[in-house]
Design a protein around this motif. Structure first.
Motif, mmCIF file in Angstrom:
data_model
loop_
_atom_site.group_PDB
_atom_site.id
_atom_site.type_symbol
_atom_site.label_atom_id
_atom_site.label_comp_id
_atom_site.label_asym_id
_atom_site.label_seq_id
_atom_site.Cartn_x
_atom_site.Cartn_y
_atom_site.Cartn_z
ATOM 1 N N LEU A 86 40.242 19.813 -15.237
ATOM 2 C CA LEU A 86 39.597 19.256 -14.045
ATOM 3 C C LEU A 86 39.527 20.279 -12.915
ATOM 4 C CD1 LEU A 86 41.263 15.706 -13.940
ATOM 5 C CD2 LEU A 86 39.033 16.325 -14.867
ATOM 6 N N ALA A 87 40.598 21.049 -12.757
ATOM 7 C CA ALA A 87 40.684 21.961 -11.615
ATOM 8 C C ALA A 87 39.844 23.219 -11.792
ATOM 9 C CB ALA A 87 42.141 22.349 -11.363
ATOM 10 N N ILE A 92 33.773 24.124 -11.750
ATOM 11 C CA ILE A 92 32.651 25.029 -12.030
ATOM 12 C C ILE A 92 31.404 24.233 -12.398
ATOM 13 C CG2 ILE A 92 31.813 26.821 -13.596
ATOM 14 C CD1 ILE A 92 34.719 27.826 -13.783
ATOM 15 N N ALA A 93 31.573 23.244 -13.281
ATOM 16 C CA ALA A 93 30.426 22.422 -13.688
ATOM 17 C C ALA A 93 29.840 21.666 -12.500
ATOM 18 C CB ALA A 93 30.857 21.442 -14.782
ATOM 19 N N ALA A 122 32.537 20.728 -4.367
ATOM 20 C CA ALA A 122 33.098 20.553 -5.711
ATOM 21 C C ALA A 122 34.519 19.995 -5.727
ATOM 22 C CB ALA A 122 33.046 21.882 -6.471
ATOM 23 N N PRO A 123 35.435 20.447 -4.857
ATOM 24 C CA PRO A 123 36.833 20.010 -5.019
ATOM 25 C C PRO A 123 37.118 18.649 -4.385
ATOM 26 C CG PRO A 123 36.696 21.584 -3.220
ATOM 27 C CD PRO A 123 35.303 21.462 -3.785
ATOM 28 N N PRO A 124 37.599 17.684 -5.160
ATOM 29 C CA PRO A 124 38.002 16.399 -4.579
ATOM 30 C C PRO A 124 39.291 16.534 -3.771
ATOM 31 C CG PRO A 124 37.584 16.204 -6.942
ATOM 32 C CD PRO A 124 37.668 17.660 -6.616
ATOM 33 N N VAL A 310 25.266 12.898 -7.969
ATOM 34 C CA VAL A 310 25.405 13.897 -9.036
ATOM 35 C C VAL A 310 26.877 14.252 -9.239
ATOM 36 C CG1 VAL A 310 24.916 16.298 -9.664
ATOM 37 C CG2 VAL A 310 23.097 14.836 -8.770
ATOM 38 N N LEU A 311 27.616 14.389 -8.149
ATOM 39 C CA LEU A 311 29.049 14.688 -8.257
ATOM 40 C C LEU A 311 29.772 13.599 -9.047
ATOM 41 C CD1 LEU A 311 29.910 15.868 -4.609
ATOM 42 C CD2 LEU A 311 29.268 17.273 -6.570
#
Length: 522
Positions: A86-87, A92-93, A122-124, A310-311
Motif C-alpha cells: 500500500l505504501a 505509485i499507481a 496519493a498518500p492517505p 479515481v483515487l
C-alpha cells in the motif's frame, strides 16, 4: 499582532468544534473541515497565508514521530507485506492515475506538473480513519495496516513529488536518476533515523528529570527530520524510523512519570497541530474559490471530485487485488472476513496533512521567470480532494463498519485479558514469596493478595467471554472508588479554604489523588 489574534481565534474555534464533534460522535478532523468550510463562507474572514515550511518543518515531524512512537512494532512487522504494497505500490499507481486524469481534464498541463499533483494527493492520512476505527472497535489488524501505511506512504509520495517538481522546473526527467533518488531517500532515511534514535535512547536512559526528558522528546522528531533532509535523505522516513525505534524501547528508557506526563503533552500537541491544519484546510477552500471566476472555480472543484473518485477506485481495485483475492484463493484463516476488511481499508483512504503541505509547498515561480504552471489549479484540486474524501468517506465510514459488523474486536479483548492474567499470576507468586521476607507485614500482604485475587476473577470472566461488555460489578466498584476520591478532594479543598494547608501541600496531595483516579480508570 493581527496574526497572533487570528491564530488564537482559530485555536478557540478548534476547541469549540472538537467539543461539538465528540458530542455528536463524529471524528474531529471531519468536523473541523466542515467548520472551516462554514467559517470561510462568512464575509470578512481574512485569508490565512501559510508558509509551506510551517507545515513541513513544524507540523509534519512531530505528527509523524508520535504516530510511529505508539505504533506496535510487532504488529507492523506481521503486516509488513500488505503495508509495503500500500505504501509503495499503491502510492505509485495512485499518483500515475491521478496524473493521467488531471492531464486529461486541465488544458495544457504537462506530465511533470500532473505527476506532481498525483504525488500530492496519493498518500492517505490515517487520523480520521483510525479515530473512527478505534471508536467502533474494528479488528486491530485493520488499524495497524492503516497506521503503518500512513507512516510509510508519505516518503514514497514526497519522493515522487520532488522528482516531478524538479522535472517541471528544470524540464528534464531521468528514470534512473529518479530510482536512485528514491533508494537514497529510503535507505538514508532509515539509517539516519535509527542513528538518531540510538543516540536519544542512550541519552534518555541516563536522565531521570521528567521536564528534560519531555524536552528531548519534543526535539527528537526535528533532529531526525532535519538531519536527514540536510544529508539528502528522506526526513519523513528518518522521523518514522526514530519514532519506531524509541517507541519500542520506551519501557526501558522512560520512567513512569515521564511516560504519563509525556503522553499528556504529546496528546495536546498532536491535537492542536491536527486541529489547526484541518480547520485551515476547510477555511481555505471557499476563500480560494471566491478569488476565481465562478465558472473556473466550479470546473476546478469538479476536477477535484473526479480525481477523488479515481483515487477511491484505484485504492479499491488495488486492495482487493492484493489483499482480499489472494486470501480468498489461499483460504487463509489468519484474517477472517477478507472482503469486509478490504471494503473498510478501501473506504478509509482519506487525505490530510501531507497533501496540504505538499500543495502549499509548490514553487510560485520558475527559475527562468514566470509563474509555476497551474499552481493555483493544483492547490484548489488538492483542497477539494482533502475535503471530499474527509467529509464524504469520513462521514460514511462508521455506517460501513456497522453494516459489515466489524465492530467489537474480540481478538484484542482476548489478548488483553490473557496478558492481564499473566501479570496477575506473576504478582500473586511474588506476594507469596514475600511472606517469609516480610513476616511483620502479613496484614498488608493479605490485603494485596485479596486485591489481586479479586482482579483475577474479573479477568477470568473476560477471558471466558471476550465479546461481553464490561461486567456491572466492576463498573460499580469504579463508581464507589470515585465517590471516595471525590470526598478526599472536597476535604482537601476545605482544608485549603480554612487555611490549614497552603497551595503547595494541596498540589502534592491532589496529584496523588489524580494518579489514583487515573489508575482506577486505566
Amino acid at each position: 499582532m493581527q496574526s497572533a489574534e487570528l491564530i488564537l481565534g482559530l485555536l478557540i474555534a478548534v476547541a469549540a468544534l472538537v467539543t461539538i464533534a465528540r458530542r455528536l460522535g463524529i471524528a474531529y478532523p471531519i468536523f473541523l473541515v466542515i467548520g472551516g468550510l462554514l467559517l470561510g463562507l462568512v464575509p470578512g474572514v481574512p485569508r490565512i497565508e501559510i508558509d509551506p515550511d510551517l507545515i513541513f518543518l513544524v507540523v509534519l515531524p512531530p505528527l509523524l514521530y508520535i504516530a510511529a512512537f505508539f505504533t506496535p512494532v510487532t504488529s507492523l512487522r506481521a503486516n509488513l507485506g500488505i503495508i509495503g504494497s500500500l505504501a509503495i505500490g499503491l502510492v505509485i499507481a495512485t499518483a500515475l492515475a491521478a496524473a493521467a486524469v488531471a492531464r486529461a481534464l486541465i488544458v495544457g498541463m504537462t506530465w511533470p506538473v500532473a505527476l506532481a499533483l498525483g504525488a500530492i494527493v496519493a498518500p492517505p492520512d490515517e487520523i480520521a480513519a483510525t479515530a473512527i476505527a478505534a471508536r467502533l472497535g474494528v479488528p486491530r489488524r485493520i488499524v495497524t495496516i492503516l497506521e503503518g501505511e500512513s507512516l510509510l506512504n508519505d516518503a514514497t509520495a514526497l519522493t515522487i513529488y520532488s522528482v516531478a517538481i524538479a522535472a517541471a522546473v528544470g524540464g528534464s526527467f531521468s528514470p534512473t536518476s529518479a530510482a536512485a533518488t528514491f533508494a537514497l531517500a529510503i535507505v538514508g532515511g532509515l539509517a539516519i533515523g535509527v542513528a538518531v534514535g540510538w543516540v536519544i535512547a542512550h541519552i534518555r536512559s541516563r536522565i531521570e528529570d521528567t521536564p528534560v526528558e519531555i524536552t528531548i522528546s519534543l526535539l527528537t522528531p526535528y533532529a531526525a527530520f532535519l538531519s536527514a533532509e540536510r544529508l539528502g535523505a528522506s526526513g519523513v522516513i528518518a522521523t518514522v524510523a526514530a519514532g519506531l525505534y524509541l517507541g519500542h524501547l520506551r519501557s526501558r528508557i522512560m520512567g513512569a512519570d515521564a511516560r504519563l506526563t509525556g503522553r499528556a503533552v504529546w496528546e495536546t500537541i498532536t491535537f492542536l497541530l491536527n486541529g489547526f491544519v484541518f480547520l485551515v484546510t476547510g477555511l481555505e477552500v471557499p476563500l480560494l474559490l471566491r478569488s476565481l471566476a465562478p465558472a473556473l472555480a466550479m470546473r476546478l472543484v469538479g476536477i477535484g471530485i473526479a480525481v477523488s473518485l479515481v483515487l477511491i477506485l484505484v485504492r479499491t481495485l488495488w486492495i482487493f487485488a492484493t489483499v482480499a483475492v489472494p486470501q480468498l484463493i489461499r483460504g487463509r484463516n489468519d484474517a477472517p472476513r477478507p472482503v469486509a476488511n478490504a471494503l473498510v481499508l478501501s473506504w478509509a483512504g482519506m487525505r490530510g496533512v501531507v497533501s496540504l503541505a505538499a500543495a502549499l509547498a509548490l514553487p510560485t515561480s520558475l527559475p527562468a521567470g514566470g509563474p509555476f504552471p497551474a499552481r493555483e489549479a493544483l492547490v484548489i484540486v488538492t483542497l477539494t480532494v482533502i475535503v471530499f474524501t474527509l467529509v464524504g468517506q469520513g462521514l460514511t465510514l462508521p455506517w460501513l463498519i456497522r453494516a459489515l459488523r466489524l465492530g467489537a474486536d474480540v481478538e484484542v479483548r482476548g489478548h488483553d485479558a490473557s496478558a492481564r492474567q499473566r501479570l496477575l499470576e506473576a504478582a500473586t507468586r511474588r506476594i507469596h514469596e514475600l511472606y517469609p521476607v516480610w513476616p511483620g507485614h502479613r496484614p498488608l500482604l493479605d490485603r494485596l493478595r485479596e486485591t489481586y485475587e479479586h482482579r483475577a476473577e474479573h479477568v477470568e470472566r473476560q477471558r471466558e467471554d471476550p465479546a461481553s461488555e464490561e461486567d456491572r460489578e466492576l463498573i460499580e466498584h469504579r463508581e464507589i472508588k470515585r465517590a471516595v476520591i471525590d470526598a478526599e478532594r472536597e476535604a482537601l479543598l476545605r482544608l485549603r479554604t480554612e487555611g490549614e494547608i497552603d497551595d503547595e501541600v494541596l498540589r502534592n496531595l491532589e496529584r496523588e489523588l489524580d494518579l489514583e483516579e487515573r489508575r482506577m480508570d486505566a
